[in-house]
Design a protein around this motif. Structure first.
Motif, PDB file in Angstrom:
ATOM      1  N   MET A 251       0.832  -1.206   0.000  1.00 31.86           N
ATOM      2  CA  MET A 251       0.000   0.000   0.000  1.00 31.86           C
ATOM      3  C   MET A 251       0.863   1.252   0.000  1.00 31.86           C
ATOM      4  O   MET A 251       0.536   2.246  -0.647  1.00 31.86           O
ATOM      5  CB  MET A 251      -0.924  -0.017   1.212  1.00 31.86           C
ATOM      6  N   GLN A 312      -6.731   5.808   0.048  1.00 29.66           N
ATOM      7  CA  GLN A 312      -5.613   4.885   0.262  1.00 29.66           C
ATOM      8  C   GLN A 312      -4.907   5.174   1.586  1.00 29.66           C
ATOM      9  O   GLN A 312      -4.547   4.245   2.327  1.00 29.66           O
ATOM     10  CB  GLN A 312      -4.621   4.998  -0.895  1.00 29.66           C
ATOM     11  N   TYR A 316      -4.631   2.753   4.720  1.00 29.08           N
ATOM     12  CA  TYR A 316      -3.295   2.462   5.246  1.00 29.08           C
ATOM     13  C   TYR A 316      -3.248   2.715   6.749  1.00 29.08           C
ATOM     14  O   TYR A 316      -2.767   1.874   7.529  1.00 29.08           O
ATOM     15  CB  TYR A 316      -2.259   3.320   4.521  1.00 29.08           C
TER      16      TYR A 316
END
Length: 346
Positions: A251, A312, A316
């Motif tokens: 990621m 994202q 994360y």
């Protein structure tokens, strides 16, 4: 003549009785010496049993100790070996006195056996997630005491079985690592440790060892399952942390790539915005209007990727929180097993 004959006959009979009496006395002495000798031999042969009998006089195992022996399915012989050492279950402060870890141990100290059948000490562990730790530790230390009782010929045979399994059959990397640690800290007791570790933590052993351990356990699989259960609490968390770390690394690469792409797009946005401003300042309305659609498409693309980047980053950060929680749980379990940790249950 008759008197002389009678006298001689009387004298012979008298001498015969004296010889008979001396023979009986010698036989009695010989029998007594033989009895004493047999007594010494029996005492020597049964010295350990006599010692055990003496040290178990008046001993009543505490309920917690007898429960461990029962849960471990210890045989009568194993239970005797266990009880002769009068096991103690101690809290951290008390445990550190008979079982100090002076820095030599590379593994967590959960129990110890004092050689010469001079005591078994176990660390009190009450966390439900670690159910089985005390049972395995009790069996482990009992096997140390049992190993010290093996005759020379028995020990040679058992040692050869243990070494053969270690060299040719052991596949568990965790147990291999544990034994490697003992090689560094206790090189002269490695086989002794194998004897306790294999007997309590390895479910499937070669027939020779499986048969041998029936001396001590009526159902050794129960002890191995105790070990697997509490070890699973660590293994599952370690696996989850490693999996999350790998996913976080992936990621992070994706986030870095998106940020790089956005930085390039932002430069294009700023460049086209400057161009539109120049067209507007020159009064080139037609040129300005012609450039606006492309600029807006670029801005939309940038904004969409920015939203994606934020998602994202949120994912994360959420995974980081989950991963750290699991790692903290594992750390807490380790502390529960440490006699030096301040938060050990007392």
């Amino acid at each position: 003549m008759p008197q002389s004959t009678n006298k001689q006959s009387f004298q012979k009979q008298s001498r015969l009785r004296r010889r008979s009496g001396g023979s009986v006395g010698s036989l009695v002495v010989l029998v007594m010496l033989l009895v004493v000798l047999i007594g010494f031999v029996l005492a020597a042969v049964n010295r350990q049993n006599i010692w055990d009998w003496y040290h178990l006089q008046g001993y009543q195992a505490p309920a917690t100790v007898s429960a461990l022996a029962t849960q471990d399915t210890m045989t009568n012989y194993a239970r005797k070996v266990f009880y002769v050492n009068q096991p103690e279950i101690d809290t951290a402060t008390s445990f550190n006195k008979p079982c100090p870890n002076d820095g030599g141990e590379q593994t967590i100290v959960l129990g110890c056996y004092h050689s010469g059948q001079n005591g078994i000490f176990l660390l009190s562990v009450t966390d439900p997630l670690l159910s089985g730790v005390q049972q395995v530790t009790a069996a482990h230390e009992m096997l140390h005491a049992a190993y010290s009782r093996l005759s020379g010929s028995d020990r040679t045979k058992v040692d050869s079985w243990l070494m053969d399994y270690y060299n040719n059959g052991l596949t568990d990397t965790r147990i291999k690592a544990t034994i490697d640690a003992y090689k560094k800290t206790e090189p002269h007791d490695v086989v002794n440790e194998m004897h306790s570790i294999f007997g309590t933590e390895v479910a499937n052993l070669p027939p020779s060892l499986s048969q041998y351990y029936t001396r001590y356990f009526s159902n050794r699989a129960v002890v191995a399952q105790f070990a697997a259960t509490y070890q699973g609490e660590f293994t599952s968390r370690q696996t989850a942390v490693l999996r999350d770390d790998a996913l976080l690394a992936s990621m992070k690469n994706q986030i870095d790539s998106t940020e790089s792409s956005l930085a390039l797009q932002l430069n294009s946005v700023n460049s086209q915005r400057a161009n539109l401003d120049a067209l507007q300042n020159r009064g080139d309305i037609a040129g300005y209007n012609a450039a606006v659609p492309a600029f807006n498409r670029l801005v939309d693309s940038y904004n969409n990727q920015l939203v994606s980047l934020r998602q994202q980053i949120n994912q994360y950060n959420q995974l980081v929180t989950t991963r750290n929680t699991i790692a903290l749980q594992e750390d807490q379990l380790v502390k529960e097993l440490s006699s030096t940790a301040s938060n050990v249950t007392k």
